[in-house]
Motif scaffolding. Structure first.
Motif, short mmCIF file in Angstrom:
data_model
loop_
_atom_site.label_atom_id
_atom_site.label_comp_id
_atom_site.label_asym_id
_atom_site.label_seq_id
_atom_site.Cartn_x
_atom_site.Cartn_y
_atom_site.Cartn_z
N GLN A 83 38.83 -7.77 48.99
CA GLN A 83 38.21 -8.67 49.96
C GLN A 83 38.79 -8.47 51.36
OE1 GLN A 83 40.30 -9.62 47.56
NE2 GLN A 83 41.92 -10.86 48.48
N THR A 84 39.93 -7.76 51.46
CA THR A 84 40.53 -7.50 52.77
C THR A 84 39.95 -6.24 53.42
OG1 THR A 84 42.35 -6.15 51.86
CG2 THR A 84 42.69 -8.53 51.98
N LEU A 85 39.23 -5.42 52.68
CA LEU A 85 38.76 -4.14 53.22
C LEU A 85 37.77 -4.28 54.38
CD1 LEU A 85 38.48 -1.97 49.97
CD2 LEU A 85 40.28 -1.95 51.71
N PRO A 86 36.89 -5.29 54.40
CA PRO A 86 36.01 -5.42 55.57
C PRO A 86 36.77 -5.64 56.87
CG PRO A 86 35.09 -6.65 53.74
CD PRO A 86 36.47 -6.22 53.32
N GLN A 87 37.99 -6.16 56.80
CA GLN A 87 38.80 -6.33 58.01
C GLN A 87 39.64 -5.09 58.30
OE1 GLN A 87 38.85 -9.06 55.49
NE2 GLN A 87 37.05 -9.61 56.71
N ILE A 88 39.97 -4.30 57.28
CA ILE A 88 40.87 -3.16 57.45
C ILE A 88 40.13 -1.88 57.84
CG2 ILE A 88 42.43 -1.59 56.22
CD1 ILE A 88 43.35 -3.97 54.55
#
Length: 315
Positions: A83-88
């Motif tokens: 779920q953090t990948l869209p920000q990373i």
């Protein structure tokens, strides 16, 4: 000119492969969390069956916005953190960049491909025994092969693409044994043959791979679970042969005593990759009106154990 690599998740998998790439002369940028200060000051230490080495200086970051865009981004996070990948990812990929998911489970490439600015997505199936044993300290115990396949909509086979061959050349230069898959979705199901059986049972039975294989009853259960994975794959017109199952059993019998990644996560009170490894295959089989009773029971047991374990989870 060497391709530039970004490593998202500098643990047992990403740290090892990223370190091998830097040791071979590739520019590598590492994203870290808890180990950031240590690795920035002291670098990475690798103990490996292929030879120990230390990288006293690495490009370490704790903020993806500070990292440069990379030609290839290797994602080695657990799927529980996807779920953090869209920000990373958006700040790390440029035109022509490739994202390679060094992760377990099904259905993960499809979700990552939806992230804006992410173009080409590959899956990387790692057959490796590797543990992070301290800050910036990784111990590689056995194996190390990576199978690469390219993702296409509806999980259609892509064949062997140019970008797969280019990354294969880089990996081999870094001493990473690499195979190319014409059909990523089949390779994902094949990896589940091992992951569902050993990751799940290692937690439920509180056992290493060696202990599981040393007991006649658990060996029978491993084989039955593997055969159910083959039934699940068949619902997607993918064939897992009895010979492949025998090969996985033989590999694991010869493997050095090993705690699976899911068992290590459970013992450390971290979230388990239950949905990607167990839930998604069960949903695919259920949609095809196919029941996988042993896998379903293992899935339910793991859900129960995670709830009981979660009072001490480090989210």
């Amino acid at each position: 000119m060497s391709r530039c690599y970004g490593i998202i998740g500098t643990g047992a998998i990403g740290g090892y492969y990223g370190a091998c790439l830097q040791q071979a002369g590739f520019p590598v940028h590492f994203l870290l969390r808890s180990d950031y200060e240590w690795v920035k000051a002291k670098g990475l230490r690798i103990e490996s069956v292929n030879g120990d080495f230390t990288l006293p200086r690495v490009n370490a970051y704790n903020d993806p916005a500070q990292m440069p865009a990379c030609d290839v981004v290797l994602v080695a996070l657990k799927t529980t953190q996807n779920q953090t990948l869209p920000q990373i990812l958006p700040s790390l990929v440029g035109e022509g960049s490739t994202v390679v998911l060094l992760q377990n489970g099904l259905g993960i490439e499809e979700e990552v491909a939806k992230i804006p600015s992410v173009g080409r997505v590959l899956g990387g199936l790692c057959f490796i025994c590797s543990n992070k044993i301290g800050a910036g300290h990784i111990r590689h115990l056995d194996y190390g092969q990576v199978t690469l396949g390219e993702y296409a909509q509806n999980n259609e086979p892509c064949g062997i693409t140019m970008v797969m061959q280019e990354i294969e050349q880089d990996f081999k230069r870094a001493g990473i044994e690499t195979q190319l898959s014409e059909d990523l979705h089949l390779s994902r199901w094949q990896k589940l043959v091992w992951n569902i059986s050993y990751n799940g049972l290692s937690v439920v039975l509180d056992a290493t791979t060696e202990e599981i294989m040393a007991n006649e009853n658990s060996r029978v259960l491993v084989r039955q679970l593997m055969e159910e994975v083959a039934i699940g794959a068949k619902t997607r017109d993918r064939a897992i042969t009895p010979d492949f199952i025998e090969k996985m059993l033989d590999y694991t019998t010869k493997m050095k005593p090993y705690k699976t990644s899911m068992k290590l996560d459970y013992d450390s009170h971290r979230p388990l990759e239950i949905e990607a490894i167990f839930g998604n295959p069960l949903k695919i089989a259920q949609a095809a009106n196919t029941d996988l009773p042993r896998i379903r029971m293992l899935y339910q047991q793991l859900q129960f154990l995670e709830v009981m374990n979660c009072s001490q989870c480090n989210f």
